[in-house]
Design a protein around this motif. Structure first.
Motif, PDB file in Angstrom:
ATOM      1  N   THR A 191     -42.569  37.171  31.969  1.00  0.00           N
ATOM      2  CA  THR A 191     -41.440  38.102  32.068  1.00  0.00           C
ATOM      3  C   THR A 191     -40.700  37.891  33.383  1.00  0.00           C
ATOM      4  O   THR A 191     -41.313  37.880  34.452  1.00  0.00           O
ATOM      5  CB  THR A 191     -41.940  39.557  32.013  1.00  0.00           C
ATOM      6  OG1 THR A 191     -42.828  39.726  30.905  1.00  0.00           O
ATOM      7  CG2 THR A 191     -40.770  40.527  31.884  1.00  0.00           C
ATOM      8  N   ASP A 233     -35.097  45.716  29.203  1.00  0.00           N
ATOM      9  CA  ASP A 233     -34.459  44.611  28.485  1.00  0.00           C
ATOM     10  C   ASP A 233     -35.231  43.311  28.654  1.00  0.00           C
ATOM     11  O   ASP A 233     -35.427  42.564  27.680  1.00  0.00           O
ATOM     12  CB  ASP A 233     -33.022  44.423  28.967  1.00  0.00           C
ATOM     13  CG  ASP A 233     -32.099  45.532  28.483  1.00  0.00           C
ATOM     14  OD1 ASP A 233     -32.488  46.271  27.561  1.00  0.00           O
ATOM     15  OD2 ASP A 233     -30.984  45.646  29.027  1.00  0.00           O
ATOM     16  N   GLU A 234     -35.667  43.007  29.870  1.00  0.00           N
ATOM     17  CA  GLU A 234     -36.407  41.766  30.097  1.00  0.00           C
ATOM     18  C   GLU A 234     -37.762  41.806  29.399  1.00  0.00           C
ATOM     19  O   GLU A 234     -38.245  40.786  28.899  1.00  0.00           O
ATOM     20  CB  GLU A 234     -36.586  41.497  31.594  1.00  0.00           C
ATOM     21  CG  GLU A 234     -35.345  40.974  32.281  1.00  0.00           C
ATOM     22  CD  GLU A 234     -34.854  39.643  31.732  1.00  0.00           C
ATOM     23  OE1 GLU A 234     -35.646  38.910  31.084  1.00  0.00           O
ATOM     24  OE2 GLU A 234     -33.672  39.338  31.922  1.00  0.00           O
ATOM     25  N   VAL A 241     -38.426  43.412  26.604  1.00  0.00           N
ATOM     26  CA  VAL A 241     -38.152  43.188  25.176  1.00  0.00           C
ATOM     27  C   VAL A 241     -37.956  41.696  24.917  1.00  0.00           C
ATOM     28  O   VAL A 241     -38.530  41.133  23.972  1.00  0.00           O
ATOM     29  CB  VAL A 241     -36.908  43.982  24.728  1.00  0.00           C
ATOM     30  CG1 VAL A 241     -36.443  43.532  23.348  1.00  0.00           C
ATOM     31  CG2 VAL A 241     -37.213  45.474  24.714  1.00  0.00           C
ATOM     32  N   ARG A 242     -37.140  41.034  25.738  1.00  0.00           N
ATOM     33  CA  ARG A 242     -36.911  39.605  25.549  1.00  0.00           C
ATOM     34  C   ARG A 242     -38.220  38.816  25.654  1.00  0.00           C
ATOM     35  O   ARG A 242     -38.464  37.889  24.878  1.00  0.00           O
ATOM     36  CB  ARG A 242     -35.900  39.091  26.579  1.00  0.00           C
ATOM     37  CG  ARG A 242     -34.456  39.324  26.189  1.00  0.00           C
ATOM     38  CD  ARG A 242     -33.499  38.582  27.120  1.00  0.00           C
ATOM     39  NE  ARG A 242     -33.285  39.327  28.342  1.00  0.00           N
ATOM     40  CZ  ARG A 242     -32.316  40.234  28.502  1.00  0.00           C
ATOM     41  NH1 ARG A 242     -31.485  40.495  27.526  1.00  0.00           N
ATOM     42  NH2 ARG A 242     -32.175  40.870  29.643  1.00  0.00           N
ATOM     43  N   ALA A 243     -39.041  39.182  26.619  1.00  0.00           N
ATOM     44  CA  ALA A 243     -40.305  38.469  26.809  1.00  0.00           C
ATOM     45  C   ALA A 243     -41.239  38.647  25.616  1.00  0.00           C
ATOM     46  O   ALA A 243     -41.881  37.692  25.166  1.00  0.00           O
ATOM     47  CB  ALA A 243     -40.984  38.957  28.082  1.00  0.00           C
ATOM     48  N   VAL A 261     -40.450  39.524  22.431  1.00  0.00           N
ATOM     49  CA  VAL A 261     -39.922  38.879  21.224  1.00  0.00           C
ATOM     50  C   VAL A 261     -40.224  37.379  21.272  1.00  0.00           C
ATOM     51  O   VAL A 261     -40.624  36.772  20.272  1.00  0.00           O
ATOM     52  CB  VAL A 261     -38.409  39.138  21.085  1.00  0.00           C
ATOM     53  CG1 VAL A 261     -37.804  38.264  19.995  1.00  0.00           C
ATOM     54  CG2 VAL A 261     -38.159  40.611  20.764  1.00  0.00           C
ATOM     55  N   ALA A 262     -40.056  36.765  22.437  1.00  0.00           N
ATOM     56  CA  ALA A 262     -40.373  35.347  22.586  1.00  0.00           C
ATOM     57  C   ALA A 262     -41.873  35.107  22.459  1.00  0.00           C
ATOM     58  O   ALA A 262     -42.306  34.121  21.848  1.00  0.00           O
ATOM     59  CB  ALA A 262     -39.869  34.838  23.930  1.00  0.00           C
ATOM     60  N   THR A 272     -36.307  47.954  19.169  1.00  0.00           N
ATOM     61  CA  THR A 272     -36.702  46.554  19.015  1.00  0.00           C
ATOM     62  C   THR A 272     -38.206  46.397  19.178  1.00  0.00           C
ATOM     63  O   THR A 272     -38.858  45.657  18.426  1.00  0.00           O
ATOM     64  CB  THR A 272     -35.964  45.668  20.033  1.00  0.00           C
ATOM     65  OG1 THR A 272     -34.557  45.859  19.885  1.00  0.00           O
ATOM     66  CG2 THR A 272     -36.293  44.208  19.816  1.00  0.00           C
TER      67      THR A 272
END
Length: 323
Positions: free
Chosen positions: A115, A207-208, A210-212, A214-215, A241
């Protein structure tokens, strides 16, 4: 050494002397920085000194600082890794360096949630105070002649005004906060924390995170992804999400009843067409056809671009049942 498409000049050889001169100049720079502010008025909850002395060390004096830094971070997270095992995943021979995106992807493939943290010196210090080594990208050269370098921050001393790094061949490099801040800023203030599923960085934004996650979900076993999503939802329970990710991961783990309940909660709380669609499909698989039809129709009312998918789901629900 890392490389980015935006950083097109690779001039690391012959830069050792220039880098040393730059570091000396930066150390005496008189401009106000967040380093000075942190020293003058440190946050009361931030310990004055931190050193993660047990952080592993993989010495490197070549272009492989990316694999060495990543192995340090992964091993500290309880995922023992040797730099040699990462070279083929993150190192680009043609560029004599490692891409940032590949560093994150390799960490996730090894079972860690990687992250990005906020681009501030305070965030970096807070992470080490929380026990998390931080992989950082520095430019030890000049703006017109960069020398890119990965290191791992493992502590600091506010009284001495220094940060501690696992860096290249140095197990315990003590660098002034202001010098480090300048070299880090020249590297775009890019930094990340790699942690096992279930642990979250102290400073990562919603937000970061969530991105981490999902990846991470794309390559992680369902059990690991479940642990990661549940820990994130405990911090941000209202994030749709994350909730959808939990439902998808429960389904992947074979828990259809749990997935249906998760999608129902998202649909009721946020009215997401995707949640209605997923719930309808799971209900159909569970043999609850009438409930599935009702869920799909409710989703269709809010479908937007998902309308074709919901119509397809309704068609599957209303298809004749074969004996």
């Amino acid at each position: 050494m890392p490389w980015s498409a935006a950083l097109h000049a690779w001039l690391r050889p012959r830069l050792a002397a220039a880098a040393a001169v730059l570091l000396a100049a930066l150390a005496s720079a008189g401009c106000a920085t967040s380093a000075r502010q942190l020293q003058a008025q440190p946050p009361p909850e931030l310990p004055p000194q931190v050193e993660l002395a047990d952080t592993p060390f993989f010495p490197d004096d070549s272009y492989f600082c990316g694999p060495a830094a990543l192995a340090t971070s992964l091993s500290a997270a309880g995922l023992p890794t040797q730099p040699e095992a990462l070279v083929g995943q993150v190192f680009l021979p043609a560029r004599e360096g490692s891409l940032q995106i590949e560093m994150l992807a390799a960490a996730r493939r090894r079972g860690a949630v990687a992250t990005l943290i906020p681009a501030s010196l305070e965030a970096l210090l807070r992470e080490t105070a929380a026990g998390n080594p931080v992989v950082v990208l520095q430019n030890l050269g000049l703006s017109w002649a960069p020398s890119w370098h990965y290191a791992v921050a493992v502590g600091y001393d506010l009284e001495r005004g220094s940060v501690l790094l696992r860096s290249g061949p140095m197990k315990r490099q003590e660098l002034s906060l202001r010098t480090f801040e300048h070299t880090w800023r020249r590297g775009g203030q890019w930094a990340f924390v790699a942690l096992p599923p279930g642990r979250l960085p102290a400073t990562a934004s919603e937000d970061e995170t969530v991105r981490a996650l999902v990846a991470f979900e794309r390559t992680a076993p369902p059990a690991a992804a479940l642990q990661a999503y549940r820990s994130a939802l405990a911090r941000w329970p209202g994030n749709p999400t994350l909730a959808m990710g939990l439902g998808n991961t429960l389904y992947a783990a074979g828990d259809k009843h749990g997935a249906e309940a998760a999608f129902r909660r998202v649909a009721e709380a946020h009215g997401l067409a995707a949640a209605y669609n997923n719930r309808a499909q799971v209900l159909l698989e569970l043999g609850r056809r009438d409930e599935a039809r009702a869920a799909a129709r409710r989703g269709l009312a809010a479908a937007g671009p998902l309308r074709p998918q919901l119509l397809e789901t309704l068609h599957a629900i209303d298809a004749p049942v074969s004996d």
